[in-house]
Design an enzyme around this catalytic site. Structure first.
Site, PDB file in Angstrom:
ATOM      1  N   GLU B 265      22.542  61.316 -24.666  1.00 22.36           N
ATOM      2  CA  GLU B 265      22.352  62.636 -24.043  1.00 22.36           C
ATOM      3  C   GLU B 265      23.439  62.897 -23.005  1.00 22.36           C
ATOM      4  O   GLU B 265      23.359  63.848 -22.237  1.00 22.36           O
ATOM      5  CB  GLU B 265      20.983  62.742 -23.389  1.00 22.36           C
ATOM      6  CG  GLU B 265      19.835  62.512 -24.359  1.00 22.36           C
ATOM      7  CD  GLU B 265      18.527  63.079 -23.831  1.00 22.36           C
ATOM      8  OE1 GLU B 265      18.441  64.297 -23.653  1.00 22.36           O
ATOM      9  OE2 GLU B 265      17.599  62.273 -23.603  1.00 22.36           O
ATOM     10  N   ARG B 267      27.909  61.778 -21.911  1.00 24.32           N
ATOM     11  CA  ARG B 267      29.263  61.751 -22.443  1.00 24.32           C
ATOM     12  C   ARG B 267      29.781  60.330 -22.683  1.00 24.32           C
ATOM     13  O   ARG B 267      29.754  59.506 -21.774  1.00 24.32           O
ATOM     14  CB  ARG B 267      30.211  62.471 -21.482  1.00 24.32           C
ATOM     15  CG  ARG B 267      30.068  63.983 -21.530  1.00 24.32           C
ATOM     16  CD  ARG B 267      30.730  64.658 -20.374  1.00 24.32           C
ATOM     17  NE  ARG B 267      30.095  64.329 -19.105  1.00 24.32           N
ATOM     18  CZ  ARG B 267      28.967  64.886 -18.669  1.00 24.32           C
ATOM     19  NH1 ARG B 267      28.356  65.789 -19.376  1.00 24.32           N
ATOM     20  NH2 ARG B 267      28.453  64.515 -17.515  1.00 24.32           N
ATOM     21  N   ALA B 308      19.730  59.700 -16.146  1.00 25.48           N
ATOM     22  CA  ALA B 308      20.227  61.080 -16.181  1.00 25.48           C
ATOM     23  C   ALA B 308      21.210  61.293 -15.035  1.00 25.48           C
ATOM     24  O   ALA B 308      20.985  60.857 -13.903  1.00 25.48           O
ATOM     25  CB  ALA B 308      19.053  62.053 -16.058  1.00 25.48           C
ATOM     26  N   GLY B 331      35.491  50.529  -7.984  1.00 28.99           N
ATOM     27  CA  GLY B 331      35.615  50.161  -6.580  1.00 28.99           C
ATOM     28  C   GLY B 331      34.361  50.349  -5.743  1.00 28.99           C
ATOM     29  O   GLY B 331      34.387  50.095  -4.529  1.00 28.99           O
ATOM     30  N   ARG B 371      20.759  50.869  -8.014  1.00 30.94           N
ATOM     31  CA  ARG B 371      20.012  51.943  -7.367  1.00 30.94           C
ATOM     32  C   ARG B 371      20.734  52.394  -6.110  1.00 30.94           C
ATOM     33  O   ARG B 371      21.585  51.684  -5.570  1.00 30.94           O
ATOM     34  CB  ARG B 371      18.633  51.457  -6.941  1.00 30.94           C
ATOM     35  CG  ARG B 371      17.900  50.645  -7.970  1.00 30.94           C
ATOM     36  CD  ARG B 371      16.503  50.329  -7.518  1.00 30.94           C
ATOM     37  NE  ARG B 371      15.746  51.578  -7.358  1.00 30.94           N
ATOM     38  CZ  ARG B 371      14.442  51.609  -7.136  1.00 30.94           C
ATOM     39  NH1 ARG B 371      13.750  50.476  -7.031  1.00 30.94           N
ATOM     40  NH2 ARG B 371      13.827  52.754  -6.996  1.00 30.94           N
TER      41      ARG B 371
END
Lengths: 395, 395, 395
Positions: B265, B267, B308, B331, B371
């Site tokens: 969903e 690129r 997402a 980086g 995260r």
């Protein structure tokens, strides 16, 4: 006795000196698509040639031909639209006669248009009522589908600058249609014919439902421009030569676009524009006036990189970088080290640069690298250390 | 006396022992689309069958047939392209004779191609000049449209691995065209015919302007592969069986793709690849070599979830999670608790894992959950606590 | 003697009182597309009219006509599908006779369908076997392509509420096809014909490969609804009047959509829904049940703005704002000042609001503005200070 080019020039001067003559901003002849149910409803206007602040000789020919065809042209209004007639065409052809032999290829396109119209075979199915002659005398709010299209042509062909035209009224003027390729269809016609079309396997392939057509339905881009999916560029957008629009999350709305070779993998919202050599990364959003930036249009400078999934809601200078995922809105508080302030002042002499700035303070500052410090979540700005160059192979 | 399969084998061996014979990397017969104005310009090459490191018997038949048709084949160059002729076809048919009866369905496709060509009705409108026989002898930079297409076929059919081919020169070789469905059109032809096409309502529906066609114009995907919008996959991309490409923000560029069933969903930029069982979330960006990752291609491991609007600019291992909206560039500084270090070391024995790492340090580390701590903005990594499994219904 | 409307009503009552009669949930007559190779395989069902909890008189006529045509209808199963016959049509026409003269436009559409079918010319190429009469008696898992389509029609026409239908089995039931416009094609047929199609320049333009068709291939939207690219809305999605779906990164999956005029520039994943007056910004992701939110569907309230590239994985109330780029997942820790707590309590009386909350705690809280503090990376919530109003011009 032959009517020569000198005669033509004299005739044009004579027409232009008449009291009723007024120099138009734009003019042209359009083929119109009418409603399937309501024949009086214009759904689309297709111009083989749009003249914008140019070719005033042809404008004089057309206005004079209308007069000869006994059409009242009110040049005191902002726009004028009417159907063409055989009389109109005959008059145009007569006046254009000295230019007809050389009207080919890119030469004398208005002459080509009337010649072609005059030569359409009787059984072609087209009537004079399928064609309109259209003038815009003043850049006021649009009042007809034909002039709305003319302004969109002026923008998309690059003849009028982005943001330079009055587009008020355009949403109210353009009808919402179902489109089958380049062909607009009334939704009500579909409703009236749904049962028959579906039972006989003839329900059309509708590619979109919108008020605006697509850029590629009306405009031929430059040889080095690429649009990998037609739906990604709305009519009224402007793409400078060398621009590439990718098919992922890209979109270029009307009255928005590029001013040089740009790689577009993100959204250029209505009223936004992007300078030469810049790169709008995959999924990057440039906010527009229609929603999100409170009426101040966003400009992206030259050789600037908007990283993937970045979001820009304020004007950004030349040679800047927004790292992937970074959001800069007008009110975003951005921190700069003393070193960054000094380095940015060096290339932006005389500009106000301090250790705490808002997004909207960067409008005329070049060479800025916007980042989020991943150890503490602080949005920071520093001197961009690399030039942004596009891959020459791709443009 | 009948020419048998044994005779065929003997003949092939004989051809292959000739000094002029050279085993090709790839070969096939293509139908070509030529320019509307410039008939010498090849716009597209469509191969019913591409042979890639396989079917050398057919290669010998074709090379021998060229010789019998008195064509000089220079096998010392990296590629060879020429039009076919009746003589060529006749020679091929004679040699293939023992296989013609069984050349059906998935069997003996090269034989089917020459049989079909030999049987095209005289009034079909096609001439021998519409077809090319094409050989690639060496994986050098591409020098013709025909070999560029052959390499893209090799990639998209899965016969050549992603990143394994030399694609240098491909942007320079492929012409930029307007496409009407599968049909390429010269932009200059459109310009020359714009007035007539627009006035007569015949201006074509242009679906894109690009150098590359779309994947689905040349490749039939596996039964369990889905591409919800054709523009989302460029020709030259590779999609393993079971892959689904959604129509939102997804895009798979050429020389990029999936190595197993993957939900796409987002690129997958040129040169990037994604392992089996992984999920590229809505709007997620995997950066490519053409822009953004300084020439180091990104690989996403198996059973990894890119949330997402996440952005990945560096290689990521198996069973990893990037939370929605998280950006990991080479980086990016990433913090790990002592507990996270220990848990990750356990499943990544012998790997260097410390409390502060950069994005590029995670290239061979599995089971990482990336995260951003929403209380302090710190980008952190920990042990992923769940396996990533795709919804079996969807693949 | 004439059969009157009173006779019709009496006949319907009589049918409905029969022991074998059962009131259906939905019913209708569909034209079916069959496999090119396997004629027994149904690829698509196109309904000119779907009746859903309505028009039970027509249901009685159809069930009675089947009985008269000697078809056994087992009303104890959840669904019933069979081909129509001339006997069936004749019986329907006889019973519908009093309504035939007024069956036009939006009136008596079931009557129109049978009239049209009865009047199809013999040489139209269609046979009774191209049409199916379909009933759903109970909302169980779907068992046929015909009933799968009927449920998708019920959702997309707005006759059934989002999330209200049992769609289990739908992925297994719908065949994966190549689509040429509205026409589904077996992938295997393409494989069998690839060589001939490619050599003769007749390889079709495949617009997608999927199990589901597109919304616009079956549904006519309201006059003020816009879908700028057909691939962006899957069949089974629901778009309330006034919704606009932009062509950038937008996507509306099946069983997802809008409940009022909404601007959609982002993804509304399967099972998610968005309230009237809200704005799903460019590239914004609303996570769905198929992946990402562990089975709890997300609802976005009214007049809420999801900023560009934001990501929402939990239900959000009315009049909320997510700033561009902000991610709110169920587990996201969000900080509130004492002032913010007080302001939010004022407009959310009786709700639990504290200085630290999780994303999932905001499900029934209105007027929240979610931001990330750009000086310290903290995700915060405060009282939204502006109303979200859509630009009236756009809807």
């Amino acid at each position: 006795m032959a009517f020569t080019k000198d005669d033509f020039k004299a005739k044009i001067e004579n027409i232009q000196s008449q009291p009723w003559y007024k120099e138009p901003l734009g003019f042209g002849i359009a083929r119109v698509d009418r409603g399937q149910l309501n024949k009086d409803k214009i759904l689309q206007a297709t111009y083989p040639v749009v003249n914008w602040k140019e070719n005033f000789g042809s404008a004089a020919v057309f206005l004079n031909a209308l007069k000869e065809a006994e059409v009242e042209v009110d040049t005191s209004k902002s726009e004028f639209v009417c159907s063409i007639s055989d009389k109109f065409l005959t008059s145009c052809i007569e006046t254009f006669r000295p230019y007809i032999p050389e009207a080919k290829g890119q030469e004398h396109k208005n002459v080509q248009v009337v010649s072609k119209l005059a030569s359409l075979p009787i059984d072609s199915g087209f009537t004079a009522d399928d064609y309109k002659i259209v003038f815009i005398f003043e850049d006021a709010a649009v009042e007809s589908v034909e002039t709305a299209y003319m302004k969109l042509y002026a923008l998309s062909s690059g003849k009028a600058a982005l943001r330079s035209l009055n587009l008020n009224g355009i949403f109210g003027t353009l009808p919402n249609c179902a489109w089958v390729g380049n062909q607009p269809i009334e939704l009500e016609w579909l409703r009236e014919n749904e049962i028959t079309l579906k039972l006989t396997g003839k329900y059309p392939e509708i590619t979109m439902v919108d008020k605006f057509p697509r850029f590629l339905s009306h405009i031929i881009p430059a040889d080095n421009t690429r649009i990998l999916e037609t739906s990604k560029v709305r009519f009224g957008a402007q793409l400078a030569a060398g621009t590439t629009v990718m098919p992922g999350a890209a979109y270029v709305n009307f009255n928005a676009g590029t001013e040089g070779a740009v790689m577009v993998e993100g959204r250029i919202s209505s009223s936004a524009k992007v300078g030469a050599g810049s790169d709008v990364g995959g999924g990057a959003s440039i906010l527009g006036v229609l929603s999100g930036t409170d009426g101040v249009p966003v400009t992206i400078g030259e050789n600037t990189l908007l990283g993937a999934n970045s979001c820009t809601g304020t004007t950004i200078g030349d040679g800047c970088i927004l790292d992937a995922g970074v959001t800069i809105l007008p009110g975003t508080k951005i921190s700069l080290s003393e070193k960054a302030v000094a380095a940015l002042k060096e290339i932006n002499p005389g500009k106000e640069i301090t250790t705490v700035m808002k997004g909207s303070d960067f409008q005329d500052i070049n060479g800025v690298h916007f980042r989020v410090n991943s150890t503490n979540g602080q949005t920071i700005a520093m001197r961009s250390t690399r030039e942004i160059k596009l891959n020459a192979d791709l443009h």
